[in-house]
Write a protein that holds these residues in place. Structure first.
Motif, PDB file in Angstrom:
ATOM      1  N   ALA A 171     -14.695  20.242 -22.720  1.00  0.00           N
ATOM      2  CA  ALA A 171     -15.747  19.865 -23.667  1.00  0.00           C
ATOM      3  C   ALA A 171     -15.970  20.957 -24.704  1.00  0.00           C
ATOM      4  CB  ALA A 171     -17.049  19.571 -22.919  1.00  0.00           C
ATOM      5  N   ILE A 172     -15.928  22.216 -24.255  1.00  0.00           N
ATOM      6  CA  ILE A 172     -16.119  23.329 -25.186  1.00  0.00           C
ATOM      7  C   ILE A 172     -14.955  23.418 -26.169  1.00  0.00           C
ATOM      8  CG2 ILE A 172     -16.202  25.853 -25.337  1.00  0.00           C
ATOM      9  CD1 ILE A 172     -17.800  25.838 -22.752  1.00  0.00           C
ATOM     10  N   LEU A 173     -13.752  23.256 -25.660  1.00  0.00           N
ATOM     11  CA  LEU A 173     -12.574  23.384 -26.519  1.00  0.00           C
ATOM     12  C   LEU A 173     -12.413  22.191 -27.457  1.00  0.00           C
ATOM     13  CD1 LEU A 173      -9.938  24.890 -24.055  1.00  0.00           C
ATOM     14  CD2 LEU A 173     -11.388  26.062 -25.726  1.00  0.00           C
ATOM     15  N   SER A 174     -13.038  21.068 -27.133  1.00  0.00           N
ATOM     16  CA  SER A 174     -12.960  19.898 -28.014  1.00  0.00           C
ATOM     17  C   SER A 174     -14.022  19.933 -29.105  1.00  0.00           C
ATOM     18  CB  SER A 174     -13.107  18.611 -27.196  1.00  0.00           C
ATOM     19  OG  SER A 174     -14.411  18.531 -26.626  1.00  0.00           O
ATOM     20  N   GLY A 175     -14.855  20.958 -29.095  1.00  0.00           N
ATOM     21  CA  GLY A 175     -15.913  21.088 -30.081  1.00  0.00           C
ATOM     22  C   GLY A 175     -15.398  21.618 -31.410  1.00  0.00           C
ATOM     23  N   PRO A 176     -16.326  22.096 -32.244  1.00  0.00           N
ATOM     24  CA  PRO A 176     -15.948  22.548 -33.591  1.00  0.00           C
ATOM     25  C   PRO A 176     -15.162  23.847 -33.627  1.00  0.00           C
ATOM     26  CG  PRO A 176     -18.279  22.976 -33.165  1.00  0.00           C
ATOM     27  CD  PRO A 176     -17.772  22.162 -32.015  1.00  0.00           C
ATOM     28  N   GLY A 177     -15.017  24.505 -32.516  1.00  0.00           N
ATOM     29  CA  GLY A 177     -14.294  25.775 -32.488  1.00  0.00           C
ATOM     30  C   GLY A 177     -15.083  26.843 -31.758  1.00  0.00           C
ATOM     31  N   LEU A 178     -14.397  27.838 -31.248  1.00  0.00           N
ATOM     32  CA  LEU A 178     -15.028  28.920 -30.517  1.00  0.00           C
ATOM     33  C   LEU A 178     -15.572  29.951 -31.502  1.00  0.00           C
ATOM     34  CD1 LEU A 178     -12.279  29.345 -27.761  1.00  0.00           C
ATOM     35  CD2 LEU A 178     -14.475  28.142 -27.536  1.00  0.00           C
ATOM     36  N   GLN A 179     -16.864  30.187 -31.441  1.00  0.00           N
ATOM     37  CA  GLN A 179     -17.494  31.094 -32.403  1.00  0.00           C
ATOM     38  C   GLN A 179     -17.053  32.531 -32.179  1.00  0.00           C
ATOM     39  OE1 GLN A 179     -21.767  30.863 -32.417  1.00  0.00           O
ATOM     40  NE2 GLN A 179     -22.006  32.426 -33.997  1.00  0.00           N
ATOM     41  N   ARG A 180     -16.795  33.234 -33.262  1.00  0.00           N
ATOM     42  CA  ARG A 180     -16.408  34.640 -33.201  1.00  0.00           C
ATOM     43  C   ARG A 180     -17.648  35.513 -33.382  1.00  0.00           C
ATOM     44  NH1 ARG A 180     -11.852  37.437 -33.550  1.00  0.00           N
ATOM     45  NH2 ARG A 180     -10.625  35.596 -34.126  1.00  0.00           N
ATOM     46  N   PHE A 181     -17.799  36.504 -32.501  1.00  0.00           N
ATOM     47  CA  PHE A 181     -18.910  37.451 -32.600  1.00  0.00           C
ATOM     48  C   PHE A 181     -18.426  38.861 -32.944  1.00  0.00           C
ATOM     49  CE2 PHE A 181     -20.228  34.020 -29.813  1.00  0.00           C
ATOM     50  CZ  PHE A 181     -21.467  33.682 -30.337  1.00  0.00           C
ATOM     51  N   THR A 182     -17.277  39.230 -32.412  1.00  0.00           N
ATOM     52  CA  THR A 182     -16.660  40.515 -32.722  1.00  0.00           C
ATOM     53  C   THR A 182     -15.161  40.279 -32.878  1.00  0.00           C
ATOM     54  OG1 THR A 182     -16.047  41.245 -30.489  1.00  0.00           O
ATOM     55  CG2 THR A 182     -18.338  41.613 -31.157  1.00  0.00           C
ATOM     56  N   ASP A 183     -14.433  41.328 -33.219  1.00  0.00           N
ATOM     57  CA  ASP A 183     -12.983  41.155 -33.326  1.00  0.00           C
ATOM     58  C   ASP A 183     -12.308  41.055 -31.958  1.00  0.00           C
ATOM     59  OD1 ASP A 183     -13.435  43.750 -32.600  1.00  0.00           O
ATOM     60  OD2 ASP A 183     -12.255  44.663 -34.206  1.00  0.00           O
ATOM     61  N   HIS A 184     -13.093  41.182 -30.869  1.00  0.00           N
ATOM     62  CA  HIS A 184     -12.553  41.014 -29.517  1.00  0.00           C
ATOM     63  C   HIS A 184     -12.824  39.615 -28.949  1.00  0.00           C
ATOM     64  CE1 HIS A 184     -12.186  45.524 -28.287  1.00  0.00           C
ATOM     65  NE2 HIS A 184     -11.801  45.310 -29.525  1.00  0.00           N
ATOM     66  N   THR A 185     -13.639  38.805 -29.633  1.00  0.00           N
ATOM     67  CA  THR A 185     -13.973  37.478 -29.120  1.00  0.00           C
ATOM     68  C   THR A 185     -12.728  36.606 -29.014  1.00  0.00           C
ATOM     69  OG1 THR A 185     -16.113  37.625 -30.259  1.00  0.00           O
ATOM     70  CG2 THR A 185     -15.463  35.469 -29.436  1.00  0.00           C
ATOM     71  N   LEU A 186     -12.600  35.900 -27.886  1.00  0.00           N
ATOM     72  CA  LEU A 186     -11.463  34.999 -27.678  1.00  0.00           C
ATOM     73  C   LEU A 186     -11.768  33.659 -28.355  1.00  0.00           C
ATOM     74  CD1 LEU A 186     -10.688  35.761 -23.915  1.00  0.00           C
ATOM     75  CD2 LEU A 186      -9.581  36.714 -25.954  1.00  0.00           C
ATOM     76  N   THR A 187     -11.203  33.468 -29.542  1.00  0.00           N
ATOM     77  CA  THR A 187     -11.432  32.232 -30.288  1.00  0.00           C
ATOM     78  C   THR A 187     -10.241  31.281 -30.239  1.00  0.00           C
ATOM     79  OG1 THR A 187     -10.669  33.297 -32.329  1.00  0.00           O
ATOM     80  CG2 THR A 187     -13.038  33.364 -31.864  1.00  0.00           C
ATOM     81  N   ASP A 188      -9.111  31.750 -29.727  1.00  0.00           N
ATOM     82  CA  ASP A 188      -7.934  30.902 -29.573  1.00  0.00           C
ATOM     83  C   ASP A 188      -7.985  30.224 -28.202  1.00  0.00           C
ATOM     84  OD1 ASP A 188      -5.121  30.050 -30.333  1.00  0.00           O
ATOM     85  OD2 ASP A 188      -4.783  31.044 -28.406  1.00  0.00           O
ATOM     86  N   PRO A 189      -7.935  28.894 -28.145  1.00  0.00           N
ATOM     87  CA  PRO A 189      -8.040  28.191 -26.856  1.00  0.00           C
ATOM     88  C   PRO A 189      -7.026  28.659 -25.817  1.00  0.00           C
ATOM     89  CG  PRO A 189      -8.284  26.635 -28.650  1.00  0.00           C
ATOM     90  CD  PRO A 189      -7.889  27.940 -29.275  1.00  0.00           C
ATOM     91  N   GLU A 190      -5.800  28.913 -26.240  1.00  0.00           N
ATOM     92  CA  GLU A 190      -4.783  29.325 -25.276  1.00  0.00           C
ATOM     93  C   GLU A 190      -5.057  30.733 -24.753  1.00  0.00           C
ATOM     94  OE1 GLU A 190      -2.662  27.300 -23.861  1.00  0.00           O
ATOM     95  OE2 GLU A 190      -3.726  25.832 -25.096  1.00  0.00           O
ATOM     96  N   ALA A 191      -5.581  31.610 -25.613  1.00  0.00           N
ATOM     97  CA  ALA A 191      -5.936  32.955 -25.163  1.00  0.00           C
ATOM     98  C   ALA A 191      -7.087  32.899 -24.163  1.00  0.00           C
ATOM     99  CB  ALA A 191      -6.321  33.823 -26.356  1.00  0.00           C
TER     100      ALA A 191
END
Length: 274
Positions: A171-191
């Protein structure tokens, strides 16, 4: 024949759809959420952020204040959450006994590791922090009860995702995208999926400055009697104290604390996947 008199009570359903919400109540609850996240806002600031006219905001705030839900600081003219809101929140936390049973475990974890210990539960696509025992260190992490943090960018959140139902992650991955907070945030679904696999393998998660730059968090899940991950325990602190070489030792301590709370709640970890 005269028409049968309908009994008084709830009105007839016009349709099988969900009942309409009360707009004024929604506005009041929105303002409570706003003040919980941003304390000490002035009336004009509340009105601007809530998108409501000052006159409407004034009426809602003073209605809430009459019930103790909010209160105003005469010195700053700022509005804050009131004692009645705290009592309601406390009633929620007492519901399962989770907080009471976790308290001595959190304190022991803090004393053992020297870092702030936290307890959180899933709340939609976020973690809701419901208890904390702070370290005595001057520089420390602070997540007061009621704070929310995204599942994909927090230690407890990733522990819950790793050991939770796959549908939650989907459900989270089907949303608008993973929000980035820092340059370490995992925003790529596969990562993110790869990191969750590592978490399942070692039993604990690491938030490596993914939500807040300069802060690290190590967490492990707490399970109920069905083996479902229903909460998480973590330690959090500045990155200069939680160095990479400390992660394994802290992970073992956090995992042991989460296992102790699982046992105290009558839960059990899920069967290992083969």
């Amino acid at each position: 024949m005269a028409e049968a008199i309908r009994r008084r009570g709830r009105p007839r359903k016009a349709s099988p759809e969900a009942p309409a919400t009360v707009q004024a109540l929604e506005r009041a609850l929105d303002m409570l959420d706003l003040l919980a996240a941003r304390p000490n806002l002035t009336l004009s600031e509340v009105a601007e952020r809530a998108g409501q006219p000052p006159s409407t905001t004034h009426r809602i705030l003073h209605t809430l204040a009459s019930r103790g839900m909010v209160e105003s600081d005469p010195a700053t003219q700022g509005w804050n959450i009131g004692p009645a809101s705290f009592r309601l929140g406390s009633a929620f936390m007492r519901r399962s006994g989770l907080v009471e049973r976790a308290r001595p475990i959190l304190r022991g974890l803090m004393e053992h590791t020297g870092e702030t210990a936290n307890l959180g539960i899933p709340n939609g696509d976020a973690v809701l922090f419901i208890s904390q025992v702070e370290t005595t260190e001057t520089i420390r992490a602070f997540f007061p009860p009621g704070t929310r943090s995204p599942l994909h960018a927090s230690g407890i959140g990733k522990a819950l995702l790793a050991f939770g139902r796959p549908a939650i992650l989907d459900a989270i991955l089907s949303g608008p995208g993973l929000q980035r907070f820092t340059d370490h945030t995992l925003t790529d679904p596969e990562a993110l999926r790869a990191d969750l696999a590592r978490i399942r393998h070692r039993g604990f998660s690491l938030d490596d400055e993914e939500k807040t730059r300069g802060m690290r968090c190590i967490a492990a899940p707490v399970f109920d009697l069905t083996g479902e991950a229903v909460a998480g325990i973590s330690v959090s602190g500045p990155a200069h104290r939680i160095q990479p070489e400390h992660v394994k030792t802290l992970g073992a301590a956090v995992t042991a604390a989460a296992a102790a709370l699982t046992e105290a709640m009558g839960g059990q970890p899920p069967e290992p996947q083969t």
